[in-house]
Motif scaffolding. Structure first.
Motif, PDB file in Angstrom:
ATOM      1  N   ALA A  75    -130.986 -42.021  77.240  1.00  0.00           N
ATOM      2  CA  ALA A  75    -130.580 -40.691  76.808  1.00  0.00           C
ATOM      3  C   ALA A  75    -129.093 -40.463  77.020  1.00  0.00           C
ATOM      4  CB  ALA A  75    -131.386 -39.628  77.560  1.00  0.00           C
ATOM      5  N   GLY A  76    -128.490 -41.196  77.972  1.00  0.00           N
ATOM      6  CA  GLY A  76    -127.091 -40.982  78.283  1.00  0.00           C
ATOM      7  C   GLY A  76    -126.119 -41.808  77.484  1.00  0.00           C
ATOM      8  N   GLN A  77    -126.557 -42.969  76.969  1.00  0.00           N
ATOM      9  CA  GLN A  77    -125.643 -43.819  76.208  1.00  0.00           C
ATOM     10  C   GLN A  77    -126.446 -44.711  75.264  1.00  0.00           C
ATOM     11  OE1 GLN A  77    -123.438 -46.227  78.948  1.00  0.00           O
ATOM     12  NE2 GLN A  77    -125.228 -46.875  80.098  1.00  0.00           N
ATOM     13  N   ARG A  78    -125.887 -44.938  74.093  1.00  0.00           N
ATOM     14  CA  ARG A  78    -126.596 -45.727  73.081  1.00  0.00           C
ATOM     15  C   ARG A  78    -125.620 -46.524  72.223  1.00  0.00           C
ATOM     16  NH1 ARG A  78    -131.871 -42.514  70.682  1.00  0.00           N
ATOM     17  NH2 ARG A  78    -132.645 -41.746  72.670  1.00  0.00           N
ATOM     18  N   LEU A  79    -126.115 -47.640  71.722  1.00  0.00           N
ATOM     19  CA  LEU A  79    -125.446 -48.394  70.672  1.00  0.00           C
ATOM     20  C   LEU A  79    -126.035 -47.953  69.343  1.00  0.00           C
ATOM     21  CD1 LEU A  79    -125.486 -51.966  72.258  1.00  0.00           C
ATOM     22  CD2 LEU A  79    -123.547 -50.392  72.163  1.00  0.00           C
ATOM     23  N   PHE A  80    -125.200 -47.913  68.305  1.00  0.00           N
ATOM     24  CA  PHE A  80    -125.723 -47.495  67.005  1.00  0.00           C
ATOM     25  C   PHE A  80    -125.082 -48.303  65.888  1.00  0.00           C
ATOM     26  CE2 PHE A  80    -122.024 -44.741  67.595  1.00  0.00           C
ATOM     27  CZ  PHE A  80    -121.417 -44.769  66.358  1.00  0.00           C
ATOM     28  N   GLY A  81    -125.784 -48.345  64.778  1.00  0.00           N
ATOM     29  CA  GLY A  81    -125.275 -48.958  63.560  1.00  0.00           C
ATOM     30  C   GLY A  81    -125.525 -48.010  62.402  1.00  0.00           C
ATOM     31  N   ASP A  82    -124.632 -48.005  61.430  1.00  0.00           N
ATOM     32  CA  ASP A  82    -124.811 -47.097  60.300  1.00  0.00           C
ATOM     33  C   ASP A  82    -124.422 -47.777  58.992  1.00  0.00           C
ATOM     34  OD1 ASP A  82    -121.998 -46.986  60.183  1.00  0.00           O
ATOM     35  OD2 ASP A  82    -121.915 -45.190  61.406  1.00  0.00           O
ATOM     36  N   ALA A  83    -124.938 -47.232  57.929  1.00  0.00           N
ATOM     37  CA  ALA A  83    -124.626 -47.672  56.569  1.00  0.00           C
ATOM     38  C   ALA A  83    -124.415 -46.423  55.732  1.00  0.00           C
ATOM     39  CB  ALA A  83    -125.749 -48.523  55.995  1.00  0.00           C
ATOM     40  N   GLY A  84    -123.305 -46.393  55.001  1.00  0.00           N
ATOM     41  CA  GLY A  84    -123.019 -45.172  54.260  1.00  0.00           C
ATOM     42  C   GLY A  84    -122.176 -45.392  53.030  1.00  0.00           C
ATOM     43  N   LEU A  85    -122.052 -44.319  52.275  1.00  0.00           N
ATOM     44  CA  LEU A  85    -121.235 -44.289  51.061  1.00  0.00           C
ATOM     45  C   LEU A  85    -120.330 -43.066  51.146  1.00  0.00           C
ATOM     46  CD1 LEU A  85    -120.601 -45.303  48.148  1.00  0.00           C
ATOM     47  CD2 LEU A  85    -122.419 -43.765  47.366  1.00  0.00           C
ATOM     48  N   ARG A  86    -119.033 -43.269  50.868  1.00  0.00           N
ATOM     49  CA  ARG A  86    -118.071 -42.168  50.882  1.00  0.00           C
ATOM     50  C   ARG A  86    -117.433 -42.067  49.505  1.00  0.00           C
ATOM     51  NH1 ARG A  86    -114.055 -43.318  55.182  1.00  0.00           N
ATOM     52  NH2 ARG A  86    -115.879 -42.948  56.498  1.00  0.00           N
ATOM     53  N   VAL A  87    -117.542 -40.906  48.901  1.00  0.00           N
ATOM     54  CA  VAL A  87    -117.036 -40.691  47.541  1.00  0.00           C
ATOM     55  C   VAL A  87    -115.872 -39.708  47.600  1.00  0.00           C
ATOM     56  CG1 VAL A  87    -117.595 -39.937  45.208  1.00  0.00           C
ATOM     57  CG2 VAL A  87    -119.326 -41.129  46.593  1.00  0.00           C
ATOM     58  N   GLY A  88    -114.728 -40.110  47.046  1.00  0.00           N
ATOM     59  CA  GLY A  88    -113.555 -39.248  47.053  1.00  0.00           C
ATOM     60  C   GLY A  88    -113.486 -38.362  45.827  1.00  0.00           C
ATOM     61  N   LEU A  89    -112.809 -37.221  45.971  1.00  0.00           N
ATOM     62  CA  LEU A  89    -112.564 -36.360  44.821  1.00  0.00           C
ATOM     63  C   LEU A  89    -111.544 -37.022  43.891  1.00  0.00           C
ATOM     64  CD1 LEU A  89    -112.320 -32.808  46.439  1.00  0.00           C
ATOM     65  CD2 LEU A  89    -114.283 -33.867  45.309  1.00  0.00           C
ATOM     66  N   PRO A  90    -111.642 -36.787  42.589  1.00  0.00           N
ATOM     67  CA  PRO A  90    -110.681 -37.383  41.645  1.00  0.00           C
ATOM     68  C   PRO A  90    -109.253 -36.971  41.982  1.00  0.00           C
ATOM     69  CG  PRO A  90    -112.571 -36.455  40.488  1.00  0.00           C
ATOM     70  CD  PRO A  90    -112.698 -36.009  41.907  1.00  0.00           C
ATOM     71  N   GLN A  91    -108.316 -37.916  41.834  1.00  0.00           N
ATOM     72  CA  GLN A  91    -106.904 -37.654  42.102  1.00  0.00           C
ATOM     73  C   GLN A  91    -106.096 -37.854  40.824  1.00  0.00           C
ATOM     74  OE1 GLN A  91    -105.339 -39.493  45.823  1.00  0.00           O
ATOM     75  NE2 GLN A  91    -107.366 -40.418  45.985  1.00  0.00           N
ATOM     76  N   ARG A  92    -105.240 -36.881  40.510  1.00  0.00           N
ATOM     77  CA  ARG A  92    -104.368 -37.023  39.363  1.00  0.00           C
ATOM     78  C   ARG A  92    -103.273 -38.041  39.670  1.00  0.00           C
ATOM     79  NH1 ARG A  92    -105.933 -35.723  34.568  1.00  0.00           N
ATOM     80  NH2 ARG A  92    -103.709 -35.776  34.025  1.00  0.00           N
ATOM     81  N   LEU A  93    -103.016 -38.919  38.722  1.00  0.00           N
ATOM     82  CA  LEU A  93    -101.964 -39.918  38.876  1.00  0.00           C
ATOM     83  C   LEU A  93    -101.361 -40.173  37.495  1.00  0.00           C
ATOM     84  CD1 LEU A  93    -100.481 -41.805  40.820  1.00  0.00           C
ATOM     85  CD2 LEU A  93    -102.153 -43.581  40.239  1.00  0.00           C
ATOM     86  N   GLY A  94    -100.171 -39.627  37.267  1.00  0.00           N
ATOM     87  CA  GLY A  94     -99.559 -39.763  35.946  1.00  0.00           C
ATOM     88  C   GLY A  94    -100.368 -39.021  34.896  1.00  0.00           C
ATOM     89  N   GLN A  95    -100.650 -39.712  33.796  1.00  0.00           N
ATOM     90  CA  GLN A  95    -101.400 -39.099  32.707  1.00  0.00           C
ATOM     91  C   GLN A  95    -102.912 -39.200  32.895  1.00  0.00           C
ATOM     92  OE1 GLN A  95     -99.986 -41.015  29.155  1.00  0.00           O
ATOM     93  NE2 GLN A  95     -97.971 -39.982  29.197  1.00  0.00           N
ATOM     94  N   GLY A  96    -103.347 -39.913  33.882  1.00  0.00           N
ATOM     95  CA  GLY A  96    -104.780 -40.072  34.092  1.00  0.00           C
ATOM     96  C   GLY A  96    -105.187 -39.679  35.501  1.00  0.00           C
ATOM     97  N   GLN A  97    -106.281 -40.248  35.977  1.00  0.00           N
ATOM     98  CA  GLN A  97    -106.759 -39.970  37.324  1.00  0.00           C
ATOM     99  C   GLN A  97    -107.478 -41.195  37.883  1.00  0.00           C
ATOM    100  OE1 GLN A  97    -109.543 -36.729  37.172  1.00  0.00           O
ATOM    101  NE2 GLN A  97    -111.025 -37.833  35.906  1.00  0.00           N
ATOM    102  N   ILE A  98    -107.585 -41.225  39.188  1.00  0.00           N
ATOM    103  CA  ILE A  98    -108.305 -42.325  39.830  1.00  0.00           C
ATOM    104  C   ILE A  98    -109.479 -41.757  40.627  1.00  0.00           C
ATOM    105  CG2 ILE A  98    -106.297 -43.845  39.941  1.00  0.00           C
ATOM    106  CD1 ILE A  98    -105.983 -43.072  42.863  1.00  0.00           C
ATOM    107  N   LEU A  99    -110.547 -42.509  40.610  1.00  0.00           N
ATOM    108  CA  LEU A  99    -111.748 -42.181  41.360  1.00  0.00           C
ATOM    109  C   LEU A  99    -111.987 -43.302  42.361  1.00  0.00           C
ATOM    110  CD1 LEU A  99    -113.994 -41.293  38.274  1.00  0.00           C
ATOM    111  CD2 LEU A  99    -112.574 -39.707  39.595  1.00  0.00           C
ATOM    112  N   ASP A 100    -112.476 -42.948  43.555  1.00  0.00           N
ATOM    113  CA  ASP A 100    -112.722 -44.000  44.542  1.00  0.00           C
ATOM    114  C   ASP A 100    -114.027 -43.746  45.279  1.00  0.00           C
ATOM    115  OD1 ASP A 100    -112.117 -42.895  47.544  1.00  0.00           O
ATOM    116  OD2 ASP A 100    -110.886 -41.852  46.067  1.00  0.00           O
TER     117      ASP A 100
END
Length: 201
Positions: A75-100
């Motif tokens: 209860a006081g200390q633990r090891l953990f592992g995780d798996a995830g996905l992080r999606v960024g908001l679109p960013q304007r770059l010049g005449q277009g945009q990038i998604l990540d």
């Protein structure tokens, strides 16, 4: 003497005999040790789902992460592992945009500190960047590596708290007309973990 004997006899009749007897301990009686809270003892394992809004500081931007985490320990200390996905908001770059979007696998350690839990994690994965609006859409996969430090509070089945993310890998993106941006080196966020299950081994 007769009066004194009468008063003494009446006093003894009205006073319970138990008041004059010393308690007798049963030698066969066993001393039961205090019960140990099972939730705070032994090795346990559990799983949770998480969602984490992220604010990118350098450069400025935002993202949303979500995934699953499994842990094992006391209860006081633990090891953990995780798996995830992080999606960024679109960013304007010049005449277009990038998604990540970033796919991440991580290992970490958390321990009880004061009224909450401090945690640290190391994550690695892949960053996919899609550029649109430039006539020809392009897609690139890049390596990703980050360190996380956080402090969480527990409220029932929910753990929540602030996170700080640092990445030593800086990827720069640009266009032919000279517009430039880069991946975030420093980010801050707030994670919300919802416990799905937990059991003692």
């Amino acid at each position: 003497p007769a009066l004194l004997a009468t008063v003494l006899d009446r006093f003894l009749q009205e006073t319970p005999a138990e008041r004059w007897q010393r308690p007798v301990l049963d030698p066969a009686a066993q001393i039961v040790p205090p019960a140990i809270d099972d939730a705070r003892s032994g090795i346990r394992q559990g799983g949770a789902a998480f969602v984490a809004p992220i604010l990118r500081i350098l450069p400025f931007g935002a993202a949303l992460g979500f995934g699953l985490v499994g842990d094992m320990g006391s209860a006081g200390q633990r090891l953990f592992g995780d798996a995830g996905l992080r999606v960024g908001l679109p960013q304007r770059l010049g005449q277009g945009q990038i998604l990540d979007a970033t796919v991440l696998l991580g290992l970490g350690y958390r321990a009880r500190i004061w009224h909450g839990e401090g945690r640290a994690a190391l994550r690695a994965g892949g960053l996919v960047v899609v550029a649109t609006g430039y006539g020809v859409d392009t897609q690139t996969w890049l390596p990703w590596f980050e360190l996380e430090a956080g402090y969480l509070w527990r409220l029932g089945k929910i753990r929540h708290g602030p996170l700080l993310l640092l990445s030593p890998l800086i990827h720069t993106f640009g266009t032919l007309d000279g517009a430039r941006t880069q991946s975030a080196a420093i980010s801050a966020g707030w994670t919300i973990d919802w416990a799905l299950w937990e059991q003692k081994l």
